[in-house]
Design an enzyme around this catalytic site. Sequence first.
Site, PDB file in Angstrom:
ATOM      1  N   THR A  18      -0.540   1.500   0.795  1.00 36.73           N
ATOM      2  CA  THR A  18      -0.496   1.175   2.214  1.00 36.73           C
ATOM      3  C   THR A  18      -1.411   2.130   2.994  1.00 36.73           C
ATOM      4  OG1 THR A  18       1.757   0.437   1.840  1.00 36.73           O
ATOM      5  CG2 THR A  18       1.244   1.066   4.085  1.00 36.73           C
ATOM      6  N   GLY A  72       2.904   5.092   1.792  1.00 34.65           N
ATOM      7  CA  GLY A  72       3.750   5.867   0.875  1.00 34.65           C
ATOM      8  C   GLY A  72       5.003   5.157   0.427  1.00 34.65           C
ATOM      9  N   GLY A  73       5.049   3.817   0.521  1.00 29.65           N
ATOM     10  CA  GLY A  73       6.213   3.091   0.023  1.00 29.65           C
ATOM     11  C   GLY A  73       7.477   3.610   0.666  1.00 29.65           C
ATOM     12  N   SER A  99      10.118  -4.397   3.724  1.00 27.32           N
ATOM     13  CA  SER A  99       9.107  -3.331   3.750  1.00 27.32           C
ATOM     14  C   SER A  99       9.725  -2.020   4.208  1.00 27.32           C
ATOM     15  CB  SER A  99       7.997  -3.745   4.721  1.00 27.32           C
ATOM     16  OG  SER A  99       7.098  -2.679   4.916  1.00 27.32           O
TER      17      SER A  99
HETATM   18  N1  GLY Z   1       4.494  -2.222   0.258  1.00 27.13           N
HETATM   19  C1  GLY Z   1       5.160  -1.082   0.790  1.00 27.13           C
HETATM   20  C2  GLY Z   1       6.097  -1.459   1.904  1.00 27.13           C
HETATM   21  O1  GLY Z   1       5.875  -2.435   2.574  1.00 27.13           O
HETATM   22  O2  GLY Z   1       7.065  -0.792   2.104  1.00 27.13           O
END
Ligand code: GLY
Length: 566
Positions: A375, A467-468, A446
Amino acid sequence: MRKLVYLFTIILFVSCKNSEDVVSSVAAERGVIAEKAIVVSARKEASAIGLSILQKGGNAFDAMIATKMALAVSYPFAGNLGGGGFMVYRTANGETGALDYREKAPLLSSKNMYLDEDGNVLPQKSRLGAMAVGVPGTVAGIFETHERFGSMPIAKILEPVIQLAEKGFVITEKQQRNFIKYRQLFFEANQDTILFARTYAEGDTLKNPALAKTLKRLVKNGRAEFYEGETGEKMVNYLQEKGGILSMEDLEEYHTHWRDPVNVKFKNLNIISMPPPSSGGIVLGQILKMIEDFPLDEYGHNSLKTIQVLTEAERRAYADRSFYLGDPDYVDIPVDSLLSSGYLDRRMNTFSFEKATPSSSLEHGKIPGYESDETTHFSIVDQYGNAIAVTTTLNGAYGSKLYVEELGFFLNNEMDDFSSKPGFPNMFGLIGAEANAIAPGKKMLSSMTPTIIEKNGEFWMSVGSPGGSTIITSVLQTILNVSEFDMTMQQAVNAPRFHHQWLPDEILFEPSAFSEEILGSLRKKGYNINEGESTIIGKVDAILKLPDGRYEGGADRRGDDAAVGF
Ligand code: GLY
């Protein structure tokens, strides 16, 4: 050595940094200062293009489109046409809102599509290659933004981006390392070499003429080029050739959503953040409200007590995330209850400074009446007073690694943000439940947390991070570093971070940034410590309005990020 260039008279301010910066040198640091307008993003080319749009009289929304597309050219790791994202905005007159252009599950998807015949999860299937790809939302997002808020013709906005794709960008050391690191996966996903799998040296110029052509067609034909036209057809053909299920019907049915942001009061701050299908705003809000009554400023930045309070609030909020949150168009989310003070006080009732609350002893909270997931981020403030916070993603690095050579862009692997099976962790270790199960057309949950903050009714900060699962806690700590620990924006962004997400039951620390004394004390209290060798927790880009009305940009030392302003 960090170079800060303050060129007040010739308008442009550029911050360059490198990874040798050490945390202890952060003490007196200030980021780029701008009088009127500022752009902070993951690449200096993208920030400079965003700023050039503002200098031509465009607004923050025009600059958002230009910066975002320039990231797709110069930062293919996460910048994208084949992904999605979220924008939170605050206009000059104080109106706030949020745009959801998140990817969604293809119509032919199904709840158990990533399970084998014995019910076991096939993790690679949701991460690598054609089956991992969700319906992309980015192009719809930029045209929706342009239609509502744009002030310059799209051709003018995309002109410098097309030039960047044609003339190329200079490969940084970090980029070169990543191209090598992911080369084998590029080959596995595409069964062929691709532009980014060639051999490059740091300092080489990489041109992407295919992407320049795609962008030119977008200028000519608008949104329909991607969702109904040649670009869409070529993308779908490539995906289906590689075994994917995404169809033209999926593209034709894709819609963005304008949503009401999550609004949370924290002391004298008004936090305006992303609502579901991102968990970012709700989880950030829950943590802030759970810690509000603790005197963190007295405890001290990254002190034992501060780490304990934040960890325990994070643990509780992420447990709720895993149970309650998903696409609001598919599941009922008790947003008001999850953010109510009574509920959050009760959640913290079991907290003690004496010892850790094991995650195994803690589930999601009970809400009466309720039945029942790489991201990049950028922030912009323009000379008119409009502010935006945008987080956009392909999910993993270079998404599914599937690259449409003819079109010049990567496709996401956002399907991994769904819960493939209750209790089975996704690539960020996040556990999900029914609320985030796969369904045709549904958006995956997300953690993206683009956030704008007001103080005394005025714009104060724009902040966000990749950073997920660590996005939320990175944004949280950056806000607290300024509000509670009196740091500058640059210090706040650079300061070492830690993270807890309920499961796995461990505190993740950036390596070599926390003393053995603190870590030892935490262990004694029952906390599990993970000091990952090469762990980066978030990569925050943020803007702070200073008391004298100027802006400070904080561009994260962890990447090639850059702030520019005038
Ligand atoms: N792909 C990471 C998020 O959307 O949390």
